[in-house]
Design an enzyme around this catalytic site. Sequence first.
Site, mmCIF file in Angstrom:
data_model
loop_
_atom_site.group_PDB
_atom_site.id
_atom_site.type_symbol
_atom_site.label_atom_id
_atom_site.label_comp_id
_atom_site.label_asym_id
_atom_site.label_seq_id
_atom_site.Cartn_x
_atom_site.Cartn_y
_atom_site.Cartn_z
ATOM 1 N N GLU A 70 0.872 -1.176 0.000
ATOM 2 C CA GLU A 70 0.000 0.000 0.000
ATOM 3 C C GLU A 70 0.906 1.222 0.000
ATOM 4 O O GLU A 70 1.472 1.581 1.026
ATOM 5 C CB GLU A 70 -0.859 -0.047 1.263
ATOM 6 C CG GLU A 70 -1.981 0.931 1.308
ATOM 7 C CD GLU A 70 -2.834 0.703 2.555
ATOM 8 O OE1 GLU A 70 -2.426 1.190 3.636
ATOM 9 O OE2 GLU A 70 -3.871 0.032 2.432
ATOM 10 N N LYS B 152 5.588 17.099 -2.973
ATOM 11 C CA LYS B 152 5.783 15.933 -3.831
ATOM 12 C C LYS B 152 6.062 14.699 -2.983
ATOM 13 O O LYS B 152 6.908 14.736 -2.090
ATOM 14 C CB LYS B 152 6.957 16.155 -4.786
ATOM 15 C CG LYS B 152 6.753 17.313 -5.738
ATOM 16 C CD LYS B 152 7.972 17.544 -6.610
ATOM 17 C CE LYS B 152 7.755 18.733 -7.532
ATOM 18 N NZ LYS B 152 8.948 18.994 -8.355
ATOM 19 N N TYR C 289 5.574 10.223 -8.983
ATOM 20 C CA TYR C 289 5.372 11.097 -7.837
ATOM 21 C C TYR C 289 4.014 11.771 -7.885
ATOM 22 O O TYR C 289 3.506 12.111 -8.939
ATOM 23 C CB TYR C 289 6.504 12.109 -7.678
ATOM 24 C CG TYR C 289 6.801 12.994 -8.860
ATOM 25 C CD1 TYR C 289 6.353 14.313 -8.884
ATOM 26 C CD2 TYR C 289 7.546 12.529 -9.937
ATOM 27 C CE1 TYR C 289 6.640 15.136 -9.958
ATOM 28 C CE2 TYR C 289 7.842 13.350 -11.014
ATOM 29 C CZ TYR C 289 7.380 14.658 -11.009
ATOM 30 O OH TYR C 289 7.677 15.475 -12.083
ATOM 31 N N ASP D 99 17.463 23.244 -17.704
ATOM 32 C CA ASP D 99 18.148 23.104 -16.422
ATOM 33 C C ASP D 99 19.605 23.556 -16.474
ATOM 34 O O ASP D 99 20.203 23.843 -15.441
ATOM 35 C CB ASP D 99 18.060 21.664 -15.924
ATOM 36 C CG ASP D 99 16.662 21.296 -15.442
ATOM 37 O OD1 ASP D 99 15.818 22.200 -15.287
ATOM 38 O OD2 ASP D 99 16.419 20.093 -15.217
#
Length: 185
Positions: A28, A72, A132, A170
């Site tokens: 879970e 997150k 995520y 980035d």
Amino acid sequence: MNVEALAIADVKLITPARFGDPRGFFSETWNQGRFAEAGIAGPFIQDNHAVSTTAGVLRGLHCQIGPNAQGKLVRCVKGAIYDVAVDARAGSPSFGKYVGAEISAENWMQIWVPAGFLHAYCTLTAETEVIYKVTGAYDKAAERGVIWNDPDIAIAWPVAAEEVILSDKDKILPRLRDLPALFHV
């Protein structure tokens, strides 16, 4: 599940239980009640799934500001990553400091990165998959970032600088000290 606060206590490592038998396992990975008891209430509004084909892919340091700032809950379902959270809350005693942890399909850990933090990860293996949950909607206008190798933050990445693979976006991010305050305590 096991919950461990890192050196910056708002960032947590979560290891859900796995129940195995000869067929495989069951776990879970999200339970609203249990996570709320651990201080991770959400609400989560979106799941993201990222695949990186090679080791050394570095995604970050990213955040969103304003009403769509995102917490997150990050897990790695294939391969391994080094995941980092940088405190970007002006006025926080840990402002500009980071915590990091290896998250992998094998160790089954998840990391909670609350809103107010910059987030990044670097793949440690090829064919890495990261899933995520986020607490805020994607908002391009609210995107902010800091360069991955900001010397003031001094993240000890587990990949040599010449092996890091970055997106064009980035590669040109500013240093944290060159930005206005992103968040406040």
